[in-house]
Design a protein around this motif. Structure first.
Motif, PDB file in Angstrom:
ATOM      1  N   UNK A 300      43.357  14.824  34.513  1.00 48.46           N
ATOM      2  CA  UNK A 300      41.911  15.020  34.547  1.00 48.46           C
ATOM      3  C   UNK A 300      41.463  16.283  34.248  1.00 48.46           C
ATOM      4  N   UNK A 301      40.396  16.784  33.963  1.00 48.52           N
ATOM      5  CA  UNK A 301      39.791  18.163  33.724  1.00 48.52           C
ATOM      6  C   UNK A 301      39.185  18.797  35.048  1.00 48.52           C
ATOM      7  N   UNK A 302      39.436  18.488  36.257  1.00 42.71           N
ATOM      8  CA  UNK A 302      39.098  19.133  37.384  1.00 42.71           C
ATOM      9  C   UNK A 302      37.828  19.126  37.723  1.00 42.71           C
ATOM     10  N   UNK A 303      37.155  20.164  38.563  1.00 41.33           N
ATOM     11  CA  UNK A 303      35.786  20.262  38.954  1.00 41.33           C
ATOM     12  C   UNK A 303      35.074  20.978  38.002  1.00 41.33           C
ATOM     13  N   UNK A 304      34.227  20.105  37.071  1.00 40.33           N
ATOM     14  CA  UNK A 304      33.497  20.738  35.976  1.00 40.33           C
ATOM     15  C   UNK A 304      32.641  21.741  36.132  1.00 40.33           C
ATOM     16  N   UNK A 305      31.958  21.751  37.464  1.00 43.26           N
ATOM     17  CA  UNK A 305      31.016  22.498  38.014  1.00 43.26           C
ATOM     18  C   UNK A 305      31.558  23.875  38.303  1.00 43.26           C
ATOM     19  N   UNK A 306      32.822  23.988  38.784  1.00 44.01           N
ATOM     20  CA  UNK A 306      33.399  25.211  39.059  1.00 44.01           C
ATOM     21  C   UNK A 306      33.864  25.884  37.628  1.00 44.01           C
ATOM     22  N   UNK A 307      34.206  24.959  36.673  1.00 49.60           N
ATOM     23  CA  UNK A 307      34.885  25.276  35.450  1.00 49.60           C
ATOM     24  C   UNK A 307      33.892  26.111  34.741  1.00 49.60           C
ATOM     25  N   UNK A 309      31.163  27.360  35.949  1.00 47.78           N
ATOM     26  CA  UNK A 309      30.595  28.619  36.666  1.00 47.78           C
ATOM     27  C   UNK A 309      31.442  29.593  36.197  1.00 47.78           C
ATOM     28  N   UNK A 310      32.806  29.579  36.196  1.00 50.93           N
ATOM     29  CA  UNK A 310      33.841  30.545  36.161  1.00 50.93           C
ATOM     30  C   UNK A 310      33.797  31.042  34.357  1.00 50.93           C
ATOM     31  N   UNK A 311      33.525  29.836  33.713  1.00 48.64           N
ATOM     32  CA  UNK A 311      33.736  30.235  32.249  1.00 48.64           C
ATOM     33  C   UNK A 311      32.346  31.219  31.873  1.00 48.64           C
ATOM     34  N   UNK A 312      31.253  30.711  32.471  1.00 50.12           N
ATOM     35  CA  UNK A 312      29.994  31.381  32.145  1.00 50.12           C
ATOM     36  C   UNK A 312      30.459  32.841  32.601  1.00 50.12           C
ATOM     37  N   UNK A 313      30.686  32.940  33.728  1.00 61.92           N
ATOM     38  CA  UNK A 313      30.840  34.211  34.213  1.00 61.92           C
ATOM     39  C   UNK A 313      31.834  35.305  33.547  1.00 61.92           C
ATOM     40  N   UNK A 334      11.034  45.355  22.752  1.00 57.99           N
ATOM     41  CA  UNK A 334      11.234  44.265  21.710  1.00 57.99           C
ATOM     42  C   UNK A 334      12.958  43.854  21.839  1.00 57.99           C
ATOM     43  N   UNK A 335      13.271  44.266  23.170  1.00 51.96           N
ATOM     44  CA  UNK A 335      14.727  43.564  23.405  1.00 51.96           C
ATOM     45  C   UNK A 335      14.755  42.226  23.401  1.00 51.96           C
ATOM     46  N   UNK A 336      16.096  41.754  23.057  1.00 53.07           N
ATOM     47  CA  UNK A 336      16.444  40.310  23.071  1.00 53.07           C
ATOM     48  C   UNK A 336      17.040  40.248  24.312  1.00 53.07           C
ATOM     49  N   UNK A 337      16.949  38.891  25.004  1.00 51.50           N
ATOM     50  CA  UNK A 337      17.251  38.623  26.336  1.00 51.50           C
ATOM     51  C   UNK A 337      18.057  37.356  26.481  1.00 51.50           C
ATOM     52  N   UNK A 338      18.811  37.130  27.350  1.00 48.37           N
ATOM     53  CA  UNK A 338      19.261  35.810  27.720  1.00 48.37           C
ATOM     54  C   UNK A 338      18.850  35.472  29.232  1.00 48.37           C
ATOM     55  N   UNK A 339      18.643  34.213  29.437  1.00 53.19           N
ATOM     56  CA  UNK A 339      18.299  33.521  30.951  1.00 53.19           C
ATOM     57  C   UNK A 339      19.685  33.534  31.469  1.00 53.19           C
ATOM     58  N   UNK A 340      19.505  33.319  32.874  1.00 50.59           N
ATOM     59  CA  UNK A 340      20.697  33.358  33.867  1.00 50.59           C
ATOM     60  C   UNK A 340      20.746  32.171  34.479  1.00 50.59           C
ATOM     61  N   UNK A 341      21.698  31.206  34.372  1.00 50.97           N
ATOM     62  CA  UNK A 341      21.760  29.925  35.234  1.00 50.97           C
ATOM     63  C   UNK A 341      21.924  30.446  36.689  1.00 50.97           C
ATOM     64  N   UNK A 342      21.439  29.398  37.424  1.00 46.80           N
ATOM     65  CA  UNK A 342      21.641  29.375  38.913  1.00 46.80           C
ATOM     66  C   UNK A 342      23.053  29.795  39.463  1.00 46.80           C
ATOM     67  N   UNK A 343      23.961  29.481  38.515  1.00 49.06           N
ATOM     68  CA  UNK A 343      25.326  29.473  39.243  1.00 49.06           C
ATOM     69  C   UNK A 343      25.897  30.819  38.676  1.00 49.06           C
ATOM     70  N   UNK A 344      25.248  31.767  38.074  1.00 51.49           N
ATOM     71  CA  UNK A 344      25.990  33.253  37.735  1.00 51.49           C
ATOM     72  C   UNK A 344      25.992  34.092  38.984  1.00 51.49           C
ATOM     73  N   UNK A 345      26.710  35.040  38.739  1.00 53.32           N
ATOM     74  CA  UNK A 345      27.079  35.930  39.815  1.00 53.32           C
ATOM     75  C   UNK A 345      25.683  36.702  40.170  1.00 53.32           C
ATOM     76  N   UNK A 350      22.435  28.716  45.499  1.00 48.77           N
ATOM     77  CA  UNK A 350      21.947  28.594  47.031  1.00 48.77           C
ATOM     78  C   UNK A 350      22.583  27.697  47.831  1.00 48.77           C
ATOM     79  N   UNK A 351      22.654  28.030  49.350  1.00 43.47           N
ATOM     80  CA  UNK A 351      23.389  27.154  49.907  1.00 43.47           C
ATOM     81  C   UNK A 351      22.632  25.864  50.368  1.00 43.47           C
ATOM     82  N   UNK A 352      23.206  24.540  50.351  1.00 44.44           N
ATOM     83  CA  UNK A 352      22.662  23.575  50.710  1.00 44.44           C
ATOM     84  C   UNK A 352      22.074  23.379  52.001  1.00 44.44           C
ATOM     85  N   UNK A 353      20.888  22.873  52.384  1.00 40.31           N
ATOM     86  CA  UNK A 353      20.434  23.046  53.699  1.00 40.31           C
ATOM     87  C   UNK A 353      20.982  21.872  54.534  1.00 40.31           C
ATOM     88  N   UNK A 354      20.953  22.150  55.845  1.00 40.42           N
ATOM     89  CA  UNK A 354      21.639  21.117  56.538  1.00 40.42           C
ATOM     90  C   UNK A 354      21.169  19.887  56.890  1.00 40.42           C
TER      91      UNK A 354
END
Length: 354
Positions: A300-307, A309-313, A334-345, A350-354
């Protein structure tokens, strides 16, 4: 007295008692294996027009994009990852950035033309194809090769933005990061073409056809040669015919088939394809789970969310930082910019609520 040995090429001699004659001919001509010059590093030299030639063949790198099913698609995938988080900017359209980013990936060089209004303000960045862009011996001046005329188009000093990969051998042009893996990409293509020729050739012979029959007539021997020579296919797999003319021939051994190699089962095609695929994933530092490739090493490909996140960073952010070299030529507003996803460093999940 030992029997006389005579080699005949397509002609039958007069046969006498106690005379051993070997009749042989082969099919096919050798082909050069080092006919590809994509990896030649020729250095950087200026021509009569004062234009520096790239140290490697850009035309060859373009052809390499279509060499197999992995190399080009991985570069497109990396281009898409760069564009995914781009913030719209009136200076640089999404289409222009797409071309710019892809040029940087496949050639190690990317160019934009700075368009200004009458007041000297930057109003647009226009993409310039890396394939035709060249640096001149005049400081800060670039030229574009033209297909319509022999005269290049020259730009004013400071009019062209040039973002490039670093090459320690020279500082004029960049070299793509995957350059060291070109041979693996070509080997992958060669293996595929070899297998295609194998199937296209169809009923190839692929063996040594030897005989020891003194009673075989010249007409029958010629007909047998022609039958082998005219076997189905374009002739990628050749055969060799021998006829040992001797009166001591054994009837049971008068015809002998000697396979040169069982190419159909022992050519290691799958092994070559797998090794070269792993090489290409390595040379592009691509995650197979994200880029649509599979080496078959894991079920299989493993945990895609972790992969993801790691690939982005580790990969996407550095590629974006290379593209942000454009800002060195633009006012801060006039600088160009990129957005940052929630899983970036910078924006951890955010931690899930209990």
């Amino acid at each position: 007295m030992k029997p006389r040995l005579q080699v005949i090429n397509g002609h039958a001699p007069n046969y006498h008692q106690q005379t051993a004659v070997t009749d042989s001919f082969s099919f096919g001509d050798p082909e050069p294996c080092l006919d590809n010059r994509l990896t030649d590093y020729i250095g950087v030299f200026s021509d009569s027009n004062g234009i520096y030639a790239p140290p490697i063949s850009l035309q060859g790198l373009v052809k390499l994009l279509r060499v197999n099913a992995q190399h080009g698609p991985i570069l497109y995938f990396k281009r898409n990852m760069i564009l995914k988080w781009y913030k719209p900017n009136p200076l640089l359209s999404h289409q222009a950035l797409s071309k710019f980013a892809f040029d940087l990936l496949w050639s190690g060089n990317a160019y934009l033309q700075i368009i200004k209004n009458t007041f000297g303000q930057v109003i647009k960045l226009r993409h310039l194809p890396a394939l035709t862009m060249r640096y001149t011996d005049t400081r800060g001046v670039y030229a574009q090769l033209s297909n319509r005329s022999n005269q290049p188009i020259y730009f004013n000093a400071g009019e062209v933005i040039h973002v490039k990969e670093y090459d320690p051998a020279q500082g004029i042009y960049g070299i793509p990061q995957y350059y060291g893996g070109i041979q693996s990409a070509l080997l992958n293509e060669d293996a595929t073409l070899f297998r295609r020729r194998y199937y296209k050739n169809g009923a190839h012979m692929g063996f040594i056809f030897s005989m020891a029959d003194p009673n075989l007539s010249e007409a029958d021997e010629t007909a047998l040669k022609n039958a082998i020579r005219d076997s189905k296919g374009v002739g990628n797999f050749r055969s060799l015919f021998f006829n040992f003319r001797t009166n001591k021939a054994d009837a049971e051994k008068s015809i002998k088939i000697t396979p040169v190699g069982d190419i159909s089962t022992k050519d290691e095609f799958e092994r070559i394809k797998k090794i070269t695929l792993n090489d290409m994933l390595s040379m592009h530092r691509a995650q197979e789970a994200l880029s649509g490739q599979s080496s078959g090493d894991s079920p299989g490909f493993g945990d895609l969310d972790k992969i993801t996140r790691a690939y982005y960073n580790n990969e996407v952010v550095p590629m974006q930082q290379d593209v942000l070299g454009i800002n060195n030529y633009l006012p801060a507003a006039q600088h160009i910019e990129f957005k940052e996803p929630e899983y970036s460093d910078l924006n951890p999940t955010p931690k899930e609520s209990a």
